[in-house]
Design an enzyme around this catalytic site. Structure first.
Site, mmCIF file in Angstrom:
data_model
loop_
_atom_site.group_PDB
_atom_site.id
_atom_site.type_symbol
_atom_site.label_atom_id
_atom_site.label_comp_id
_atom_site.label_asym_id
_atom_site.label_seq_id
_atom_site.Cartn_x
_atom_site.Cartn_y
_atom_site.Cartn_z
ATOM 1 N N ILE A 18 0.929 -1.446 0.203
ATOM 2 C CA ILE A 18 -0.022 0.181 0.185
ATOM 3 C C ILE A 18 1.042 1.599 0.156
ATOM 4 O O ILE A 18 2.312 1.528 0.615
ATOM 5 C CB ILE A 18 -0.943 -0.016 1.152
ATOM 6 C CG1 ILE A 18 -1.243 1.190 1.538
ATOM 7 C CG2 ILE A 18 -0.238 0.061 2.448
ATOM 8 C CD1 ILE A 18 -3.228 1.239 2.293
ATOM 9 N N CYS A 19 0.458 2.041 -0.421
ATOM 10 C CA CYS A 19 1.253 3.642 -0.637
ATOM 11 C C CYS A 19 2.263 3.324 -1.238
ATOM 12 O O CYS A 19 3.343 3.269 -2.098
ATOM 13 C CB CYS A 19 0.891 4.445 0.644
ATOM 14 S SG CYS A 19 1.184 5.977 0.689
ATOM 15 N N GLY A 20 3.209 4.327 -0.515
ATOM 16 C CA GLY A 20 4.592 4.135 -0.792
ATOM 17 C C GLY A 20 5.483 2.976 -1.277
ATOM 18 O O GLY A 20 6.374 2.452 -2.174
ATOM 19 N N VAL A 54 3.938 0.549 -2.635
ATOM 20 C CA VAL A 54 4.096 0.515 -4.272
ATOM 21 C C VAL A 54 4.746 0.311 -4.634
ATOM 22 O O VAL A 54 5.054 0.667 -6.075
ATOM 23 C CB VAL A 54 2.629 0.563 -4.589
ATOM 24 C CG1 VAL A 54 2.083 -0.271 -5.507
ATOM 25 C CG2 VAL A 54 1.744 -0.057 -3.509
ATOM 26 N N ALA A 72 -3.005 -1.000 -3.641
ATOM 27 C CA ALA A 72 -3.371 -0.498 -3.077
ATOM 28 C C ALA A 72 -2.687 1.587 -2.786
ATOM 29 O O ALA A 72 -1.805 1.415 -2.302
ATOM 30 C CB ALA A 72 -4.235 -0.057 -1.618
#
Length: 217
Positions: A114-116, A118, A166
């Site tokens: 998720i977030c960073g 990814v 995500a």
């Protein structure tokens, strides 16, 4: 194709072996992104939850200090789920971290990012064969190893071949996608749990009351 058979969650002589979830945390990690998922798994009878990092101690963006359970290379090798929590340190270049993530992909286990986290997968070429989402494809246009076979999907969370991605505003969708991917419980129970997380307990109760048949006196 050979099927991978894991011992996790098998009942041996009356004793259950718990499935293992590892939460990968870097310093300045986003503590809210994994809270729904970790608490759900940890309170179940089927899963254990542990933390892993490149350092013994990390701090969250919310100010929490965490002594991780495992420093990379000391973690159990037979885990079933890797959850990569976002934060402000994923621009790191660490051979130890890269090798750990690379080995996780080779295990054919469920991986959530998720977030960073990814961003890290994109920068290192891990997303190329998967349908995926993230914070923004625009941010990745200069990543030399980002050569996706599928177009970036503008959704809160995307599942593909045991990889869940995500963006940073999607901790609930991230949780829901992973719970489905690991067959955590029935679809009905997952929907119920996520509805209450999104809209609250009393909204859920009101729907139950509406759906109940009217009793005849």
């Amino acid at each position: 194709m050979n099927k991978v058979i894991r011992l996790s969650n098998l009942k041996i002589k009356g004793v259950f072996i718990l499935k293992k979830a590892l939460f990968l945390l870097l310093d300045k990690f986003a503590d809210w992104e994994g809270a729904y998922l970790s608490s759900t798994l940890h309170q179940s009878d089927s899963w254990s939850v542990s933390t892993v990092s490149i350092n013994e101690k990390v701090s969250s963006l919310g100010g929490f200090s965490v002594l991780v359970d495992y420093v990379i290379d000391g973690e159990p090798k037979d885990y079933d789920l890797l959850v990569m929590i976002g934060g402000n340190s994923w621009d790191i270049d660490s051979e130890k971290l890269f090798n750990f993530v690379n080995e996780a992909f080779k295990k054919n286990i469920v991986i959530g990012a998720i977030c960073g986290a990814v961003d890290y997968l994109a920068r290192n070429g891990f997303l190329n064969k998967y349908k995926h989402t993230g914070n923004s494809a625009y941010m990745w246009q200069n990543y030399k190893k980002y050569k996706p076979e599928f177009k970036f999907i503008e959704k809160q969370s995307v599942r593909d071949n045991s990889l869940i991605t995500a963006n940073g505003t999607a901790p609930l969708e991230f949780t829901e996608s992973i719970l489905r991917e690991i067959d955590f419980t029935s679809e009905e129970n997952i929907k119920k749990k996520m509805f209450m997380n999104r809209f609250g307990f009393y909204k859920y109760l009101s729907l139950i009351h509406i759906s109940e048949p009217t009793r005849q006196e």
